[in-house]
Design a protein around this motif. Structure first.
Motif, short mmCIF file in Angstrom:
data_model
loop_
_atom_site.label_atom_id
_atom_site.label_comp_id
_atom_site.label_asym_id
_atom_site.label_seq_id
_atom_site.Cartn_x
_atom_site.Cartn_y
_atom_site.Cartn_z
N GLU A 6 0.85 -1.19 0.00
CA GLU A 6 0.00 0.00 0.00
C GLU A 6 0.89 1.24 0.00
O GLU A 6 1.68 1.44 0.91
CB GLU A 6 -0.92 0.00 1.22
CG GLU A 6 -1.90 1.14 1.20
CD GLU A 6 -2.90 1.09 2.35
OE1 GLU A 6 -3.82 1.91 2.35
OE2 GLU A 6 -2.74 0.24 3.25
N LEU A 7 0.73 2.04 -1.04
CA LEU A 7 1.53 3.25 -1.19
C LEU A 7 0.63 4.45 -1.05
O LEU A 7 -0.38 4.57 -1.75
CB LEU A 7 2.22 3.25 -2.56
CG LEU A 7 3.11 2.03 -2.83
CD1 LEU A 7 3.47 1.94 -4.28
CD2 LEU A 7 4.34 2.06 -1.96
N ILE A 62 3.57 -7.90 -10.79
CA ILE A 62 2.39 -7.20 -10.28
C ILE A 62 1.18 -8.00 -10.75
O ILE A 62 0.93 -8.13 -11.94
CB ILE A 62 2.32 -5.75 -10.78
CG1 ILE A 62 3.55 -4.98 -10.30
CG2 ILE A 62 1.03 -5.09 -10.31
CD1 ILE A 62 3.65 -3.58 -10.86
N ARG A 63 0.45 -8.53 -9.80
CA ARG A 63 -0.72 -9.35 -10.09
C ARG A 63 -1.99 -8.50 -10.15
O ARG A 63 -2.92 -8.80 -10.88
CB ARG A 63 -0.86 -10.42 -9.00
CG ARG A 63 -1.94 -11.40 -9.20
CD ARG A 63 -1.49 -12.50 -10.13
NE ARG A 63 -2.53 -13.51 -10.20
CZ ARG A 63 -2.88 -14.10 -11.31
NH1 ARG A 63 -2.27 -13.82 -12.41
NH2 ARG A 63 -3.82 -15.00 -11.31
N ARG A 64 -1.99 -7.41 -9.35
CA ARG A 64 -3.15 -6.52 -9.29
C ARG A 64 -2.67 -5.13 -8.94
O ARG A 64 -1.79 -4.95 -8.11
CB ARG A 64 -4.12 -7.04 -8.23
CG ARG A 64 -5.34 -6.21 -8.05
CD ARG A 64 -6.25 -6.87 -7.04
NE ARG A 64 -7.24 -5.93 -6.55
CZ ARG A 64 -8.06 -6.18 -5.56
NH1 ARG A 64 -8.02 -7.34 -4.95
NH2 ARG A 64 -8.92 -5.28 -5.18
N ALA A 65 -3.26 -4.12 -9.58
CA ALA A 65 -2.95 -2.72 -9.30
C ALA A 65 -4.27 -2.00 -9.03
O ALA A 65 -5.11 -1.91 -9.93
CB ALA A 65 -2.21 -2.09 -10.47
N ASN A 66 -4.44 -1.51 -7.82
CA ASN A 66 -5.72 -0.95 -7.36
C ASN A 66 -6.81 -1.98 -7.60
O ASN A 66 -6.69 -3.09 -7.10
CB ASN A 66 -6.00 0.41 -7.99
CG ASN A 66 -5.08 1.49 -7.43
OD1 ASN A 66 -4.51 1.33 -6.36
ND2 ASN A 66 -4.95 2.58 -8.14
N GLU A 76 -0.88 -1.57 -16.58
CA GLU A 76 0.24 -0.73 -16.99
C GLU A 76 -0.13 0.76 -16.90
O GLU A 76 0.67 1.59 -16.47
CB GLU A 76 0.68 -1.09 -18.41
CG GLU A 76 1.95 -0.41 -18.86
CD GLU A 76 2.40 -0.89 -20.22
OE1 GLU A 76 3.62 -1.01 -20.42
OE2 GLU A 76 1.54 -1.15 -21.09
N LYS A 77 -1.36 1.09 -17.26
CA LYS A 77 -1.84 2.47 -17.16
C LYS A 77 -1.95 2.90 -15.70
O LYS A 77 -1.61 4.04 -15.36
CB LYS A 77 -3.18 2.62 -17.87
CG LYS A 77 -3.06 2.50 -19.37
CD LYS A 77 -4.41 2.56 -20.05
CE LYS A 77 -4.26 2.32 -21.55
NZ LYS A 77 -5.55 2.18 -22.22
N VAL A 78 -2.41 2.01 -14.84
CA VAL A 78 -2.53 2.33 -13.41
C VAL A 78 -1.17 2.63 -12.80
O VAL A 78 -0.99 3.65 -12.13
CB VAL A 78 -3.24 1.20 -12.64
CG1 VAL A 78 -3.18 1.44 -11.14
CG2 VAL A 78 -4.69 1.05 -13.09
N VAL A 79 -0.18 1.76 -13.04
CA VAL A 79 1.13 1.95 -12.41
C VAL A 79 1.91 3.11 -13.01
O VAL A 79 2.89 3.57 -12.42
CB VAL A 79 1.98 0.66 -12.40
CG1 VAL A 79 1.29 -0.45 -11.66
CG2 VAL A 79 2.37 0.23 -13.79
N LEU A 86 -2.58 0.54 -4.42
CA LEU A 86 -2.51 -0.75 -3.75
C LEU A 86 -2.10 -1.77 -4.80
O LEU A 86 -2.79 -1.97 -5.79
CB LEU A 86 -3.86 -1.12 -3.13
CG LEU A 86 -3.91 -2.47 -2.42
CD1 LEU A 86 -2.94 -2.52 -1.24
CD2 LEU A 86 -5.33 -2.75 -1.94
N LEU A 87 -0.94 -2.39 -4.57
CA LEU A 87 -0.41 -3.39 -5.50
C LEU A 87 -0.39 -4.74 -4.82
O LEU A 87 -0.13 -4.84 -3.62
CB LEU A 87 1.02 -3.04 -5.91
CG LEU A 87 1.27 -1.68 -6.55
CD1 LEU A 87 2.76 -1.46 -6.75
CD2 LEU A 87 0.52 -1.58 -7.87
N TYR A 88 -0.64 -5.77 -5.59
CA TYR A 88 -0.45 -7.14 -5.13
C TYR A 88 0.73 -7.69 -5.91
O TYR A 88 0.68 -7.80 -7.13
CB TYR A 88 -1.71 -7.98 -5.33
CG TYR A 88 -2.78 -7.60 -4.34
CD1 TYR A 88 -2.88 -8.27 -3.11
CD2 TYR A 88 -3.66 -6.56 -4.59
CE1 TYR A 88 -3.84 -7.90 -2.18
CE2 TYR A 88 -4.62 -6.19 -3.68
CZ TYR A 88 -4.70 -6.86 -2.48
OH TYR A 88 -5.65 -6.50 -1.56
N ILE A 89 1.80 -7.99 -5.18
CA ILE A 89 3.08 -8.39 -5.76
C ILE A 89 3.29 -9.88 -5.54
O ILE A 89 3.00 -10.41 -4.48
CB ILE A 89 4.24 -7.61 -5.10
CG1 ILE A 89 4.01 -6.09 -5.20
CG2 ILE A 89 5.59 -8.02 -5.68
CD1 ILE A 89 4.11 -5.52 -6.57
#
Length: 134
Positions: A6-7, A62-66, A76-79, A86-89
């Motif tokens: 969580e950033l 990265i499995r999930r971004a937000n 890719e657009k989210v990051v 919130l990223l799931y790594i």
């Protein structure tokens, strides 16, 4: 193994990502973590707390971004945006396709023995009958 990152704040994430050549792999590979950016600040905080297992490094996925999952183009657009995020790594030792099936990653290089390991492999095993030097 997957973990959440969580950033907070409002700054660039500070990573370079790559999409897998196999379109059925809905993840982004972290190619580089910039020394400036939200993810590097997160990493330094985890190191300070002794949580080395939560440090994000190149090669992780990265499995999930937000709220975006299963679409590498959308992630890719989210990051590419700013935090909060919130990223799931996931560690990069296995691939997971859209169907959720796991398999060995074919893109990982074969580990090469280090010079120290090669030296140790060439040494004969110690004899159990010889006394230890004092």
């Amino acid at each position: 193994q997957m973990f959440a990152v969580e950033l907070k704040g409002s700054q660039p994430l500070g990573i370079r990502v790559e999409k897998h050549s196999n379109k059925s792999v809905p993840e982004l590979r972290i190619a580089e973590v910039s020394p400036e950016g939200a993810l590097e600040a997160y990493n330094l905080a985890q190191i300070k707390l002794g949580r080395f297992h939560l440090v994000v490094t190149p090669g992780m996925l990265i499995r999930r971004a937000n709220q975006v999952q299963g679409d590498a183009d959308a992630m890719e657009k989210v990051v590419a945006g700013n935090t909060p995020m919130l990223l799931y790594i996931r560690r990069g030792d296995q691939l997971i396709g859209k169907g959720g099936r796991q398999g060995k990653a074919s893109t990982l290089p074969t580990p090469q023995p280090s010079p120290a390991n090669t030296y140790m492999q060439q040494m004969p095993p110690p004899s159990s009958t010889q006394p230890l030097p004092r």
